[in-house]
Motif scaffolding. Structure first.
Motif, PDB file in Angstrom:
ATOM      1  N   GLN A 139       0.834  -1.200   0.000  1.00 28.82           N
ATOM      2  CA  GLN A 139       0.000   0.000   0.000  1.00 28.82           C
ATOM      3  C   GLN A 139       0.872   1.254   0.000  1.00 28.82           C
ATOM      4  O   GLN A 139       0.537   2.260  -0.658  1.00 28.82           O
ATOM      5  CB  GLN A 139      -0.927  -0.008   1.212  1.00 28.82           C
ATOM      6  CG  GLN A 139      -2.069   1.003   1.117  1.00 28.82           C
ATOM      7  CD  GLN A 139      -3.103   0.782   2.194  1.00 28.82           C
ATOM      8  OE1 GLN A 139      -2.824   0.142   3.201  1.00 28.82           O
ATOM      9  NE2 GLN A 139      -4.298   1.295   1.986  1.00 28.82           N
TER      10      GLN A 139
ATOM     11  N   VAL B  82      -7.237   4.536  -6.022  1.00 30.29           N
ATOM     12  CA  VAL B  82      -8.192   3.441  -5.826  1.00 30.29           C
ATOM     13  C   VAL B  82      -7.459   2.131  -5.597  1.00 30.29           C
ATOM     14  O   VAL B  82      -7.805   1.341  -4.702  1.00 30.29           O
ATOM     15  CB  VAL B  82      -9.132   3.336  -7.041  1.00 30.29           C
ATOM     16  CG1 VAL B  82     -10.010   2.086  -6.929  1.00 30.29           C
ATOM     17  CG2 VAL B  82     -10.002   4.587  -7.149  1.00 30.29           C
ATOM     18  N   LEU B  83      -6.416   1.868  -6.390  1.00 30.23           N
ATOM     19  CA  LEU B  83      -5.644   0.640  -6.234  1.00 30.23           C
ATOM     20  C   LEU B  83      -4.883   0.619  -4.904  1.00 30.23           C
ATOM     21  O   LEU B  83      -4.663  -0.458  -4.328  1.00 30.23           O
ATOM     22  CB  LEU B  83      -4.663   0.484  -7.392  1.00 30.23           C
ATOM     23  CG  LEU B  83      -5.287   0.176  -8.756  1.00 30.23           C
ATOM     24  CD1 LEU B  83      -4.210   0.166  -9.839  1.00 30.23           C
ATOM     25  CD2 LEU B  83      -6.019  -1.158  -8.725  1.00 30.23           C
TER      26      LEU B  83
ATOM     27  N   PHE C 202      -5.896   1.774  -2.044  1.00 31.04           N
ATOM     28  CA  PHE C 202      -6.794   1.400  -0.950  1.00 31.04           C
ATOM     29  C   PHE C 202      -7.439   0.025  -1.174  1.00 31.04           C
ATOM     30  O   PHE C 202      -8.097  -0.507  -0.290  1.00 31.04           O
ATOM     31  CB  PHE C 202      -7.874   2.461  -0.779  1.00 31.04           C
ATOM     32  CG  PHE C 202      -7.350   3.742  -0.186  1.00 31.04           C
ATOM     33  CD1 PHE C 202      -7.092   3.839   1.174  1.00 31.04           C
ATOM     34  CD2 PHE C 202      -7.087   4.847  -0.989  1.00 31.04           C
ATOM     35  CE1 PHE C 202      -6.603   5.010   1.726  1.00 31.04           C
ATOM     36  CE2 PHE C 202      -6.595   6.029  -0.449  1.00 31.04           C
ATOM     37  CZ  PHE C 202      -6.348   6.111   0.906  1.00 31.04           C
ATOM     38  N   ASN C 203      -7.241  -0.500  -2.384  1.00 28.27           N
ATOM     39  CA  ASN C 203      -7.657  -1.869  -2.667  1.00 28.27           C
ATOM     40  C   ASN C 203      -6.486  -2.568  -3.354  1.00 28.27           C
ATOM     41  O   ASN C 203      -6.552  -2.895  -4.548  1.00 28.27           O
ATOM     42  CB  ASN C 203      -8.898  -1.885  -3.575  1.00 28.27           C
ATOM     43  CG  ASN C 203     -10.084  -1.204  -2.925  1.00 28.27           C
ATOM     44  OD1 ASN C 203     -10.802  -1.800  -2.127  1.00 28.27           O
ATOM     45  ND2 ASN C 203     -10.293   0.071  -3.272  1.00 28.27           N
TER      46      ASN C 203
ATOM     47  N   SER D  22      -3.615  -4.737  -5.029  1.00 27.06           N
ATOM     48  CA  SER D  22      -3.501  -6.047  -5.679  1.00 27.06           C
ATOM     49  C   SER D  22      -2.090  -6.564  -5.412  1.00 27.06           C
ATOM     50  O   SER D  22      -1.122  -6.108  -6.025  1.00 27.06           O
ATOM     51  CB  SER D  22      -3.747  -5.911  -7.187  1.00 27.06           C
ATOM     52  OG  SER D  22      -5.036  -5.393  -7.435  1.00 27.06           O
ATOM     53  N   HIS D  23      -1.964  -7.506  -4.511  1.00 28.97           N
ATOM     54  CA  HIS D  23      -0.653  -7.956  -4.064  1.00 28.97           C
ATOM     55  C   HIS D  23       0.150  -8.621  -5.177  1.00 28.97           C
ATOM     56  O   HIS D  23       1.372  -8.572  -5.178  1.00 28.97           O
ATOM     57  CB  HIS D  23      -0.816  -8.914  -2.878  1.00 28.97           C
ATOM     58  CG  HIS D  23      -1.396  -8.260  -1.662  1.00 28.97           C
ATOM     59  ND1 HIS D  23      -0.637  -7.554  -0.750  1.00 28.97           N
ATOM     60  CD2 HIS D  23      -2.683  -8.189  -1.224  1.00 28.97           C
ATOM     61  CE1 HIS D  23      -1.424  -7.093   0.215  1.00 28.97           C
ATOM     62  NE2 HIS D  23      -2.674  -7.458  -0.054  1.00 28.97           N
TER      63      HIS D  23
END
Length: 261
Positions: free
Chosen positions: A90, A210-211, A213-214, A216-217
């Motif tokens: 993050q 947006v990415l 806070f969400n 994609s590992h």
């Protein structure tokens, strides 16, 4: 003038004809005048370094201030997030938002010729519009890269990550934003082209937010490094292609201006 006075003047001139012109001396005078003009122009010609520094002063201090604030703000956000033990993925995604923001900060400087109706002024200078544009692009680009490099050094020191990998995560969105803005500049030649670039840069930053806070590992796993490298190479090639398009655009504008003069 009265007719009598005019007639007397013409008669007087005929009585004293001008001496014959020596063509050899006339040619020598023309050559000497051309040499004096060449020396005068050479003495006023600026070196490439001086021209670079001149353009550096022409870019508003507000642009540099905004870029500095972006770097400092991201550095502070990174420091505070580390104290709150935010996940590395993050943090990387949040910090990478600085890339499109830095491009947005300087895009108006590149588009002010059209957006602020300054094209006629810049075309009247002794320097080519192509040279002016490329120098400004390189100055803003170097400032952006220095800011991203500084953030990469901080992230590498604080997060114990390889600096090469962090640079890859930061430069990929930077290249993507630069490519999109150059693409728009080459195809939208209106006074509002700068605003379209701002909207595009803002969309890239919004997508990254947006990415972040969400997250994609899988994007930041070692197996995905090849994807980032491919994105870097593709966008770098696109930037090189669009820069050549900017040069052609500048030349066409110069040619059109000369035809109208």
């Amino acid at each position: 003038m009265k007719k009598e006075s005019k007639y007397a003047l013409v008669t007087a001139l005929k009585n004293y004809p001008s001496p014959p012109v020596d063509q050899q001396k006339l040619q020598e005078t023309v050559k000497e005048a051309a040499e004096v003009l060449r020396q005068a122009q050479a003495s006023r010609r600026t070196s490439f370094g001086e021209f670079y520094m001149t353009q550096l002063r022409f870019i508003s201090w507000k642009v540099w201030a905004v870029q500095l604030l972006i770097v400092l703000g991201m550095g502070l956000l990174l420091h505070n997030s580390l104290q709150e033990q935010v996940r590395n993925v993050q943090l990387v995604m949040l910090t990478s938002i600085a890339a499109p923001l830095l491009v947005i900060a300087g895009i108006q400087t590149l588009t002010r010729s059209l957006s602020c109706h300054m094209l006629e002024i810049e075309l009247s200078t002794r320097h080519l519009l192509e040279k002016l544009t490329l120098v400004r692009m390189s100055l803003l680009g170097m400032a952006d890269l220095i800011g991203l490099a500084l953030l990469a050094v901080l992230m590498s020191a604080w997060m114990q990550m390889e600096i090469a990998v962090i640079l890859l995560y930061l430069l990929a969105p930077f290249n993507l934003t630069c490519f999109g803005c150059l693409w728009l500049l080459n195809r939208v030649r209106t006074p509002n082209c700068g605003y379209y670039c701002l909207i595009y840069g803002a969309l890239v930053a919004l997508m990254q937010t947006v990415l972040a806070f969400n997250p994609s590992h899988w994007l930041f796993e070692s197996s995905a490094i090849g994807v980032w490298q491919a994105l870097m190479m593709l966008t770098a090639a696109g930037i090189a292609f669009e820069v050549s398009g900017v040069r052609k655009t500048c030349r066409s504008l110069e040619t059109a201006s000369k035809m109208l003069m």
